[in-house]
Design a protein around this motif. Structure first.
Motif, PDB file in Angstrom:
ATOM      1  N   VAL A 131     -25.645   7.696   9.910  1.00  0.00           N
ATOM      2  CA  VAL A 131     -24.644   6.711   9.515  1.00  0.00           C
ATOM      3  C   VAL A 131     -24.730   5.544  10.497  1.00  0.00           C
ATOM      4  N   ASN A 132     -24.943   4.355   9.963  1.00  0.00           N
ATOM      5  CA  ASN A 132     -24.988   3.126  10.760  1.00  0.00           C
ATOM      6  C   ASN A 132     -23.793   2.296  10.316  1.00  0.00           C
ATOM      7  N   GLY A 133     -22.812   2.138  11.217  1.00  0.00           N
ATOM      8  CA  GLY A 133     -21.574   1.523  10.762  1.00  0.00           C
ATOM      9  C   GLY A 133     -21.005   0.471  11.679  1.00  0.00           C
ATOM     10  N   THR A 134     -20.030  -0.242  11.111  1.00  0.00           N
ATOM     11  CA  THR A 134     -19.212  -1.203  11.838  1.00  0.00           C
ATOM     12  C   THR A 134     -17.760  -0.878  11.520  1.00  0.00           C
ATOM     13  N   TYR A 135     -16.953  -0.788  12.569  1.00  0.00           N
ATOM     14  CA  TYR A 135     -15.529  -0.484  12.445  1.00  0.00           C
ATOM     15  C   TYR A 135     -14.795  -1.804  12.253  1.00  0.00           C
ATOM     16  N   LEU A 136     -14.286  -2.051  11.046  1.00  0.00           N
ATOM     17  CA  LEU A 136     -13.757  -3.352  10.661  1.00  0.00           C
ATOM     18  C   LEU A 136     -12.262  -3.524  10.882  1.00  0.00           C
ATOM     19  N   VAL A 137     -11.479  -2.540  10.456  1.00  0.00           N
ATOM     20  CA  VAL A 137     -10.016  -2.617  10.484  1.00  0.00           C
ATOM     21  C   VAL A 137      -9.507  -1.301  11.060  1.00  0.00           C
ATOM     22  N   THR A 138      -8.548  -1.363  11.961  1.00  0.00           N
ATOM     23  CA  THR A 138      -8.023  -0.160  12.604  1.00  0.00           C
ATOM     24  C   THR A 138      -7.521   0.839  11.569  1.00  0.00           C
TER      25      THR A 138
END
Length: 133
Positions: A81-88
């Protein structure tokens, strides 16, 4: 329906951010076992989960390897999984656009060419360490 092709199509839809194409792979009464969470039953619950995830995270899966049982009723997949944490996300660290890379896996039951059970596993402690660094 070939189970390997079904699971491959499911993950291709995930990577395309196409929730409806994912749902097309699912039985109407699918049991979705969320990592470290409860079981959500049905495609409406699955759709709501995907909407929440899309709001909070942007993820792409790579290195996907799909394995199936001989009779096609079970499958498993291993991927990154390659991700970006956008919104808490509630109860989790504050989102500041952190990126993360996690090994993960999925397990499936299949009947009549549809996925009846989806189970996803990843190491939450690893994710927490990455987004808290």
């Amino acid at each position: 329906m070939d189970t390997h092709a079904l699971i491959t199509r499911y993950y291709a839809a995930f990577n395309a951010s196409d929730t409806e194409a994912m749902i097309a792979c699912l039985s109407p009464d699918v049991a979705h076992h969320v990592n470290e969470g409860g079981v959500r039953i049905g495609t409406d619950a699955f759709r709501a989960f995907c909407a929440h995830m899309t709001r909070c995270y942007r993820e792409t899966l790579t290195d996907i390897v799909v394995m199936t049982s001989r009779d096609g009723t079970r499958a498993a997949a291993e991927f990154t999984v390659n991700g970006t944490y956008l919104v808490t996300d509630e109860g989790l660290p504050e989102a500041k656009g952190q990126t993360y890379t996690l090994p993960a896996g999925g397990f499936f039951s299949v009947e009549d060419g549809k996925i009846t059970r989806v189970v996803t596993y990843y190491n939450l402690a690893d994710w927490m360490a990455q987004v808290s660094a």
